[in-house]
Design a protein around this motif. Structure first.
Motif, mmCIF file in Angstrom:
data_model
loop_
_atom_site.group_PDB
_atom_site.id
_atom_site.type_symbol
_atom_site.label_atom_id
_atom_site.label_comp_id
_atom_site.label_asym_id
_atom_site.label_seq_id
_atom_site.Cartn_x
_atom_site.Cartn_y
_atom_site.Cartn_z
ATOM 1 N N ASP A 158 0.838 -1.205 0.000
ATOM 2 C CA ASP A 158 0.000 0.000 0.000
ATOM 3 C C ASP A 158 0.877 1.262 0.000
ATOM 4 O OD1 ASP A 158 -2.543 1.155 -0.036
ATOM 5 O OD2 ASP A 158 -2.607 1.351 2.150
ATOM 6 N N THR A 159 2.024 1.177 0.662
ATOM 7 C CA THR A 159 2.926 2.328 0.753
ATOM 8 C C THR A 159 3.693 2.533 -0.551
ATOM 9 O OG1 THR A 159 3.093 1.897 3.116
ATOM 10 C CG2 THR A 159 4.743 3.366 2.179
ATOM 11 N N VAL A 160 4.123 1.431 -1.167
ATOM 12 C CA VAL A 160 4.783 1.527 -2.475
ATOM 13 C C VAL A 160 3.812 2.135 -3.501
ATOM 14 C CG1 VAL A 160 5.658 0.123 -4.404
ATOM 15 C CG2 VAL A 160 6.468 -0.304 -2.071
ATOM 16 N N ALA A 161 2.530 1.777 -3.364
ATOM 17 C CA ALA A 161 1.504 2.312 -4.292
ATOM 18 C C ALA A 161 1.439 3.834 -4.241
ATOM 19 C CB ALA A 161 0.137 1.708 -3.965
ATOM 20 N N LYS A 162 1.786 4.429 -3.094
ATOM 21 C CA LYS A 162 1.744 5.901 -2.967
ATOM 22 C C LYS A 162 2.614 6.545 -4.044
ATOM 23 C CE LYS A 162 0.040 5.728 1.402
ATOM 24 N NZ LYS A 162 -1.225 6.205 1.838
ATOM 25 N N PHE A 163 3.779 5.952 -4.263
ATOM 26 C CA PHE A 163 4.705 6.500 -5.257
ATOM 27 C C PHE A 163 4.075 6.473 -6.646
ATOM 28 C CE2 PHE A 163 8.103 5.246 -8.381
ATOM 29 C CZ PHE A 163 8.530 6.543 -8.638
ATOM 30 N N TYR A 164 3.561 5.299 -7.017
ATOM 31 C CA TYR A 164 3.028 5.163 -8.374
ATOM 32 C C TYR A 164 1.742 5.971 -8.570
ATOM 33 C CZ TYR A 164 6.554 1.672 -9.215
ATOM 34 O OH TYR A 164 7.765 1.053 -9.396
ATOM 35 N N GLU A 165 0.920 6.049 -7.546
ATOM 36 C CA GLU A 165 -0.340 6.799 -7.674
ATOM 37 C C GLU A 165 -0.058 8.309 -7.734
ATOM 38 O OE1 GLU A 165 -2.740 4.722 -4.481
ATOM 39 O OE2 GLU A 165 -4.058 4.485 -6.196
ATOM 40 N N ALA A 166 0.880 8.773 -6.909
ATOM 41 C CA ALA A 166 1.216 10.203 -6.920
ATOM 42 C C ALA A 166 1.783 10.589 -8.285
ATOM 43 C CB ALA A 166 2.235 10.507 -5.824
ATOM 44 N N ARG A 167 2.632 9.731 -8.830
ATOM 45 C CA ARG A 167 3.233 10.009 -10.125
ATOM 46 C C ARG A 167 2.187 9.959 -11.249
ATOM 47 N NH1 ARG A 167 8.317 6.644 -12.370
ATOM 48 N NH2 ARG A 167 6.607 5.193 -12.702
ATOM 49 N N TYR A 168 1.238 9.037 -11.106
ATOM 50 C CA TYR A 168 0.140 8.931 -12.080
ATOM 51 C C TYR A 168 -0.641 10.241 -12.133
ATOM 52 C CZ TYR A 168 -4.137 7.052 -14.275
ATOM 53 O OH TYR A 168 -5.214 6.825 -15.093
ATOM 54 N N ASN A 180 4.655 19.053 -4.569
ATOM 55 C CA ASN A 180 6.042 18.667 -4.796
ATOM 56 C C ASN A 180 6.636 17.943 -3.582
ATOM 57 O OD1 ASN A 180 7.857 18.813 -7.015
ATOM 58 N ND2 ASN A 180 9.206 20.040 -5.715
ATOM 59 N N THR A 181 6.279 18.410 -2.389
ATOM 60 C CA THR A 181 6.738 17.728 -1.166
ATOM 61 C C THR A 181 6.120 16.337 -1.095
ATOM 62 O OG1 THR A 181 6.846 19.869 -0.064
ATOM 63 C CG2 THR A 181 6.902 17.925 1.352
ATOM 64 N N GLY A 182 4.830 16.244 -1.427
ATOM 65 C CA GLY A 182 4.157 14.937 -1.452
ATOM 66 C C GLY A 182 4.844 13.986 -2.416
ATOM 67 N N LEU A 183 5.231 14.498 -3.582
ATOM 68 C CA LEU A 183 5.910 13.657 -4.583
ATOM 69 C C LEU A 183 7.262 13.163 -4.065
ATOM 70 C CD1 LEU A 183 5.149 15.648 -7.865
ATOM 71 C CD2 LEU A 183 4.387 13.320 -7.363
ATOM 72 N N ALA A 184 7.987 14.060 -3.363
ATOM 73 C CA ALA A 184 9.307 13.679 -2.836
ATOM 74 C C ALA A 184 9.154 12.582 -1.774
ATOM 75 C CB ALA A 184 10.006 14.902 -2.253
ATOM 76 N N LEU A 185 8.151 12.744 -0.903
ATOM 77 C CA LEU A 185 7.915 11.720 0.123
ATOM 78 C C LEU A 185 7.463 10.410 -0.522
ATOM 79 C CD1 LEU A 185 6.006 13.816 2.841
ATOM 80 C CD2 LEU A 185 8.411 13.194 2.827
ATOM 81 N N ALA A 186 6.640 10.539 -1.566
ATOM 82 C CA ALA A 186 6.140 9.342 -2.256
ATOM 83 C C ALA A 186 7.292 8.575 -2.906
ATOM 84 C CB ALA A 186 5.101 9.730 -3.299
ATOM 85 N N GLU A 187 8.255 9.302 -3.433
ATOM 86 C CA GLU A 187 9.393 8.659 -4.077
ATOM 87 C C GLU A 187 10.147 7.785 -3.062
ATOM 88 O OE1 GLU A 187 11.930 11.376 -6.148
ATOM 89 O OE2 GLU A 187 13.288 9.751 -6.751
ATOM 90 N N GLN A 188 10.272 8.323 -1.863
ATOM 91 C CA GLN A 188 10.917 7.560 -0.789
ATOM 92 C C GLN A 188 10.123 6.282 -0.485
ATOM 93 O OE1 GLN A 188 12.650 10.644 1.988
ATOM 94 N NE2 GLN A 188 11.811 9.141 3.410
ATOM 95 N N CYS A 189 8.785 6.397 -0.510
ATOM 96 C CA CYS A 189 7.925 5.221 -0.279
ATOM 97 C C CYS A 189 8.161 4.163 -1.347
ATOM 98 C CB CYS A 189 6.446 5.624 -0.282
ATOM 99 S SG CYS A 189 5.981 6.664 1.116
ATOM 100 N N GLY A 190 8.390 4.618 -2.593
ATOM 101 C CA GLY A 190 8.614 3.690 -3.699
ATOM 102 C C GLY A 190 9.876 2.861 -3.518
ATOM 103 N N ARG A 191 10.828 3.382 -2.735
ATOM 104 C CA ARG A 191 12.108 2.679 -2.534
ATOM 105 C C ARG A 191 11.958 1.411 -1.697
ATOM 106 N NH1 ARG A 191 15.395 7.644 -2.203
ATOM 107 N NH2 ARG A 191 15.459 8.272 -4.396
ATOM 108 N N LEU A 192 10.799 1.235 -1.061
ATOM 109 C CA LEU A 192 10.640 0.039 -0.215
ATOM 110 C C LEU A 192 10.796 -1.247 -1.028
ATOM 111 C CD1 LEU A 192 7.735 0.901 2.285
ATOM 112 C CD2 LEU A 192 10.162 1.390 2.473
#
Ligand SMILES: [Zn+2]
Length: 338
Positions: A158-168, A180-192
């Motif tokens: 669910d946390t990895v999905a944050k990255f892909y959904e934010a980017r979508y 932009n801050t949300g996107l940066a945090l989401a990118e970190q979530c994608g690293r899981l």
């Protein structure tokens, strides 16, 4: 708008030891679930001194209504995501602050100013956003390590999905500071996806697991808090909500269904990450086919229609290609990775 709900987040091996000091003589009331509460009780026997209400199991309007509490200065939520969502609504309606003790690291409910509400049949109904004061999220490692691995795994997805959904929704960057801050945090979530979050790693509760737990419970919640509609849910969650209309998917955890939705979303946008994500989900034992989720090809038209309705409800800025969506579902009936 930037929204945050949590004043303090304490993740430590002894985080529960500071509860009494935080309550500081106020009249506390505990909303508790079934399993996790026993673990908390074992770690902190003194918690039984507070009056408790037993959670009914679903975050519904009827349940929130049932939990009208009297003579309470602070509410304690001890349990999983649905319990926390219910407690947030109860605290908001009664004008009292909330302290959250998650018994699972499975979702970001402890960190967001919103609740996901289901109807009495267990089907997703809506989500409400409101102002709630969460004084502290208490993540005690002794409690989390005692939770089932499946919930943690679903939380990671669910946390990895944050990255892909934010980017979508918003691409790689935004001129809006919050997005932009949300996107940066989401990118970190994608690293899981790069970490070893296997069952043995979870049980050992080393630095990688702690890093993941902080992202599941806190950072993932802040993504939507900063980016608002620009980094919130997209197709992956629309598919989750659509799947939840089918009885056969009810035993599956939220994150497992979101993971499948993520495959659909990334195929839809023609992302080169789609096969990589599918292999990753299969490796960690999450469902990657409609068959696994108990659906048959004849269910596809109804599923496509439900996704269309859900993305409309989300007011998604990205148009949905219905014909392509149908083909994607047809291709995901059976799993390639067995
Ligand atoms: Zn989710």
């Amino acid at each position: 708008m930037i929204r945050q709900a949590v004043l303090e987040y304490d993740h430590a091996d002894d985080a529960l030891e500071r509860l009494d000091e935080l309550i500081d003589g106020r009249r506390a009331h505990v909303l508790r679930g079934q399993n996790g509460f026993d673990v908390v009780k074992r770690v902190l026997p003194a918690i039984t001194a507070y009056p408790t209400s037993l959670f009914g199991g679903e975050c519904t309007d009827a349940e929130v209504e049932r939990l009208r509490l009297k003579n309470v200065d602070v509410l304690l939520a001890v349990g999983g995501g649905k319990l926390v969502d219910t407690a947030k609504l109860v605290a908001y309606r009664q004008g009292v602050p909330l302290i959250v003790i998650p018994t699972l690291a499975s979702n970001c409910a402890a960190f967001t100013p919103l609740s996901v509400i289901y109807d009495e049949h267990g089907t997703y109904d809506r989500y409400d956003v409101f102002r709630v004061v969460i004084e502290r999220v208490i993540v005690d490692a002794r409690v989390v390590t005692d939770s089932p691995y499946d919930y943690f795994r679903a939380g990671v997805i669910d946390t990895v999905a944050k990255f892909y959904e934010a980017r979508y929704l918003s691409g790689d960057s935004s001129p809006d500071a919050g997005v932009n801050t949300g996107l940066a945090l989401a990118e970190q979530c994608g690293r899981l996806v790069e970490l070893d979050l296997s069952e043995s790693s979870f049980t050992a509760y080393g630095p990688e697991t702690r890093f993941a737990v902080d992202h599941i419970l806190a950072v993932g919640g802040a993504v939507g808090g900063f980016g608002d509609a620009g980094t919130r849910v997209a197709v992956a969650h629309a598919v989750h909500n659509a799947l939840s209309r089918f009885e056969s998917t009810h035993p599956f955890l939220h994150g497992d269904k979101v993971g499948f939705g993520l495959l659909v979303q990334e195929r839809l946008r023609g992302s080169s990450d789609a096969p990589y994500l599918e292999a990753w989900l299969a490796r960690i034992g999450a469902p990657t086919s409609l068959e696994t989720l108990g659906l048959v090809p004849a269910d596809i038209p109804q599923l496509v229609e439900a996704v269309r309705v859900e993305t409309e409800l989300q007011r998604s800025p990205v148009p949905l290609d219905i014909d392509y969506l149908k083909i994607i579902f047809e291709n995901l009936v059976f799993s390639v990775y067995k």
